[in-house]
Design a protein around this motif. Structure first.
Motif, mmCIF file in Angstrom:
data_model
loop_
_atom_site.group_PDB
_atom_site.id
_atom_site.type_symbol
_atom_site.label_atom_id
_atom_site.label_comp_id
_atom_site.label_asym_id
_atom_site.label_seq_id
_atom_site.Cartn_x
_atom_site.Cartn_y
_atom_site.Cartn_z
ATOM 1 N N GLN A 186 32.393 45.056 58.166
ATOM 2 C CA GLN A 186 33.282 45.956 58.576
ATOM 3 C C GLN A 186 33.504 47.291 58.252
ATOM 4 O O GLN A 186 34.460 47.881 58.559
ATOM 5 N N GLY A 187 32.536 47.882 57.562
ATOM 6 C CA GLY A 187 32.553 49.309 57.401
ATOM 7 C C GLY A 187 33.175 49.690 56.008
ATOM 8 O O GLY A 187 33.356 50.885 55.811
ATOM 9 N N VAL A 188 33.430 48.611 54.993
ATOM 10 C CA VAL A 188 34.306 48.886 53.987
ATOM 11 C C VAL A 188 33.665 49.752 52.984
ATOM 12 O O VAL A 188 34.277 50.494 52.240
ATOM 13 N N GLY A 189 32.347 49.525 52.855
ATOM 14 C CA GLY A 189 31.578 50.358 51.838
ATOM 15 C C GLY A 189 31.552 49.588 50.534
ATOM 16 O O GLY A 189 31.528 48.571 50.512
ATOM 17 N N VAL A 190 31.301 50.405 49.250
ATOM 18 C CA VAL A 190 31.362 49.949 48.108
ATOM 19 C C VAL A 190 32.517 48.917 47.681
ATOM 20 O O VAL A 190 32.357 48.373 46.943
ATOM 21 N N MET A 191 33.486 49.119 48.276
ATOM 22 C CA MET A 191 34.604 48.556 47.804
ATOM 23 C C MET A 191 34.571 47.138 48.330
ATOM 24 O O MET A 191 35.376 46.143 47.938
ATOM 25 N N ALA A 192 33.807 46.594 49.343
ATOM 26 C CA ALA A 192 33.494 45.474 49.595
ATOM 27 C C ALA A 192 32.991 44.449 48.311
ATOM 28 O O ALA A 192 33.391 43.271 48.409
ATOM 29 N N LEU A 193 32.192 45.125 47.664
ATOM 30 C CA LEU A 193 31.542 44.428 46.261
ATOM 31 C C LEU A 193 32.719 44.255 45.494
ATOM 32 O O LEU A 193 32.862 43.060 44.797
ATOM 33 N N VAL A 194 33.628 45.131 45.127
ATOM 34 C CA VAL A 194 34.805 45.091 44.251
ATOM 35 C C VAL A 194 35.606 43.767 44.831
ATOM 36 O O VAL A 194 36.161 43.068 43.909
ATOM 37 N N ALA A 195 35.959 43.957 46.028
ATOM 38 C CA ALA A 195 36.876 42.736 46.653
ATOM 39 C C ALA A 195 36.216 41.398 46.438
ATOM 40 O O ALA A 195 36.954 40.234 46.046
ATOM 41 N N GLY A 196 34.879 41.510 46.606
ATOM 42 C CA GLY A 196 34.286 40.117 46.455
ATOM 43 C C GLY A 196 34.278 39.541 45.129
ATOM 44 O O GLY A 196 34.564 38.137 44.750
ATOM 45 N N GLN A 197 34.010 40.544 44.035
ATOM 46 C CA GLN A 197 34.285 40.102 42.693
ATOM 47 C C GLN A 197 35.391 39.742 42.290
ATOM 48 O O GLN A 197 35.711 38.807 41.303
ATOM 49 N N VAL A 198 36.445 40.507 42.733
ATOM 50 C CA VAL A 198 37.752 40.187 42.501
ATOM 51 C C VAL A 198 38.232 38.661 43.021
ATOM 52 O O VAL A 198 38.758 37.990 42.158
ATOM 53 N N VAL A 199 38.014 38.465 44.099
ATOM 54 C CA VAL A 199 38.009 36.947 44.711
ATOM 55 C C VAL A 199 37.462 36.114 43.773
ATOM 56 O O VAL A 199 37.916 34.843 43.287
ATOM 57 N N GLN A 200 36.236 36.079 43.426
ATOM 58 C CA GLN A 200 35.192 35.444 42.654
ATOM 59 C C GLN A 200 35.832 35.076 41.333
ATOM 60 O O GLN A 200 35.864 33.900 40.994
ATOM 61 N N VAL B 198 21.939 38.214 48.356
ATOM 62 C CA VAL B 198 22.624 38.482 49.843
ATOM 63 C C VAL B 198 23.534 39.745 49.945
ATOM 64 O O VAL B 198 23.131 40.559 50.712
ATOM 65 N N VAL B 199 24.372 39.736 48.897
ATOM 66 C CA VAL B 199 25.335 40.869 48.761
ATOM 67 C C VAL B 199 24.432 42.305 48.576
ATOM 68 O O VAL B 199 24.561 43.210 49.098
ATOM 69 N N LEU B 200 23.592 42.121 47.540
ATOM 70 C CA LEU B 200 22.827 43.404 47.226
ATOM 71 C C LEU B 200 22.104 43.938 48.541
ATOM 72 O O LEU B 200 21.950 45.003 48.801
ATOM 73 N N LEU B 201 21.510 42.920 49.353
ATOM 74 C CA LEU B 201 20.697 43.249 50.387
ATOM 75 C C LEU B 201 21.356 43.912 51.553
ATOM 76 O O LEU B 201 21.135 44.793 52.119
ATOM 77 N N ALA B 202 22.491 43.165 51.501
ATOM 78 C CA ALA B 202 23.453 43.806 52.621
ATOM 79 C C ALA B 202 24.034 45.258 52.370
ATOM 80 O O ALA B 202 24.106 45.947 53.329
ATOM 81 N N LEU B 203 24.285 45.408 51.139
ATOM 82 C CA LEU B 203 24.561 46.680 50.740
ATOM 83 C C LEU B 203 23.535 47.611 50.836
ATOM 84 O O LEU B 203 23.807 48.748 51.196
ATOM 85 N N ALA B 204 22.320 47.148 50.500
ATOM 86 C CA ALA B 204 21.333 48.067 50.628
ATOM 87 C C ALA B 204 21.039 48.482 52.082
ATOM 88 O O ALA B 204 20.716 49.745 52.299
#
Length: 486
Positions: A173-187, A31-37
């Motif tokens: 929210q338009g954060v971009g690639v750092m959205a993935l970083v934030a998600g991984q840190v929370v995880q 889901v994250v991958l497709l959202a980023l793509a």
């Protein structure tokens, strides 16, 4: 496996629990991958791929394989619990030093990987949580040793879902690639907290004999794992250096989509089978190997065929993703062969031959490097074809070594186990071709593609039940949790 019904039953249940976890975790990642793509350009997705590669390699180096060595460690549960304290100390020290080093080296790494625009921030964000991952790994491997899969998957599943939700919300929210970083840190942070909720915290400690035993198995084990990661990502590095970020974005999307069945099936099956095969002997181990390979092939084959048949539908993410479609077709075949190789390597590790597994990984890396260096300038489709050639060339000697390490395996029994899936997959492929000729495809919209996928799975299951009733009954038995490895 009547001699060890409890172990076999626990392994069967473990496979079910790990499958559930794999579907949820990898589904969340998808889901994250497709959202980023859908939200980012292909070049931005290439930046994500490079940052993830650095973080994955760092996680392996930070653990030294000592957490995984707890699963194979001889002795009682008390011995493993004592050794876990040493494993935690080793993991914390090495991962902390590595995270600090990568924080300093991030700009240079980003420049070397041609990811100057935001690459350093992505690398730092994805590697700062290495100590958290090291702490969590010790406890989760202790639970795997005890076949306590139900408790083991809770931290994985919950943290992956929460991390995915955070990432998708930030993408919106338009954060971009750092959205993935934030998600991984929370995880990672949530993972560490949740392992303490399902198991008493392991405290740091030190025992020289335990350290020697853990490192003697963990180093070749992690070395093989590191070679696997390098081998799995060598194509990323070469595509980035030779073809650039745009080509890497197209290739990365195809690779990640094709890799999902491998992660959901091969990694799940071998993860559940490994602790059982470590302790089973003689005919019990031989039959366990056949079952692991048969289940892997029977589930991977229809998934990979379906991906190849619907590859053109990647344009649903946008017309800019059209170059990824032919690459996905080739990488679907690669994923199937890679899954078979993974079973063979798991057998070698379980039989106490991690050095042989390391040798196979090294051979794969060398063959792949030679092939990719020869074809990378021809484009990403040639790179994908090179992947297929390399894994096919290495798979034969790997399976030969695995069979020698576990005498008594039967090719005839294995063929009988997978024959129903072969017939059902052929029927599914014919049904998909027929439905696409009627207009069920990307041109008809996302719901048409979803309907096509549901129909394909339905045809596969119906035919499987018709031509392989024993296989169907075994699947139902697994869901009701009796012993199914007999």
């Amino acid at each position: 496996m009547r001699a060890h019904p409890d172990a076999a039953r626990s392994t069967a249940r473990g496979a079910l629990w790990l499958a559930t976890n794999g579907i949820v975790v990898k589904g969340a990642h998808t889901v994250v991958l497709l959202a980023l793509a859908a939200a980012l350009t292909p070049s931005a997705l290439g930046l994500v791929a490079l940052g993830t590669l650095v973080a994955t390699v760092a996680a392996i180096l930070g653990g030294l394989g000592t957490a995984s060595a707890l699963v194979h460690l001889p002795g009682s549960a008390a011995d493993a619990q004592r050794a876990a304290r040493t494993a935690l100390t080793l993991g914390l020290v090495t991962s902390t030093l590595l995270a600090a080093g990568l924080w300093v080296a991030a700009p240079s790494l980003a420049s070397a990987l041609r990811a100057e625009a935001g690459g350093a921030a992505v690398i730092r964000g994805l590697t700062v949580v290495l100590p958290c991952l090291a702490v969590a790994a010790v406890t989760t491997e202790l639970l795997r040793r005890r076949l306590a899969f139900a408790r083991r998957i809770v931290p994985d599943t919950v943290s992956a879902v929460v991390g995915a939700v955070v990432a998708v919300l930030l993408v919106a929210q338009g954060v971009g690639v750092m959205a993935l970083v934030a998600g991984q840190v929370v995880q990672a942070l949530l993972m560490m907290v949740l392992v303490w909720a399902v198991h008493p915290p392991v405290l740091p400690g030190w025992d020289r004999a335990d350290a020697r035993a853990l490192v003697s198995f963990g180093l070749p084990f992690s070395g093989a794992h590191l070679l696997e990661v390098v081998q799995l990502n060598l194509d990323y590095l070469l595509v980035a250096r030779v073809l650039g970020a745009l080509a890497l974005g197209h290739y990365s999307l195809s690779y990640r989509v094709a890799n999902m069945p491998y992660l959901m099936v091969a990694v799940v099956v071998t993860g559940a089978a490994f602790p059982y095969l470590c302790r089973a002997q003689g005919p019990l181990r031989a039959r366990g190997v056949e079952v692991a390979l048969a289940v892997t092939v029977s589930l991977m084959l229809p998934a990979c065929v379906l991906l190849a048949l619907v590859a053109d539908d990647l344009v649903l993410l946008g017309p800019e993703w059209a170059p990824a479609a032919p690459v996905l077709v080739l990488l679907a075949g690669y994923a199937l062969l890679l899954a078979v190789l993974q079973v063979g390597l798991t057998v070698l590790n379980a039989a106490g031959r991690p050095g042989h597994a390391l040798g196979v990984r090294l051979l794969h890396l060398l063959v792949l490097a030679l092939v990719l260096l020869a074809v990378v300038e021809a484009g990403i489709a040639a790179v994908a074809l090179g992947q297929v050639v390399a894994v096919a060339a290495v798979g034969v000697p790997a399976l030969w070594l695995a069979r020698r390490s576990v005498p008594g395996t039967s090719a005839a029994r294995l063929l009988a186990d997978v024959r129903p899936a072969l017939v059902a997959t052929a029927a599914m492929a014919l049904a998909v071709v027929a439905l696409r000729s009627l207009g069920l495809g990307a041109a008809a919209g996302v719901w048409a593609v979803a309907l096509l996928a549901v129909a394909a799975v339905g045809v596969f299951l119906v035919v499987l039940r018709t031509v392989g009733p024993q296989t169907w009954r075994s699947a139902r038995a697994l869901l009701s949790r009796p012993e199914v490895l007999a």
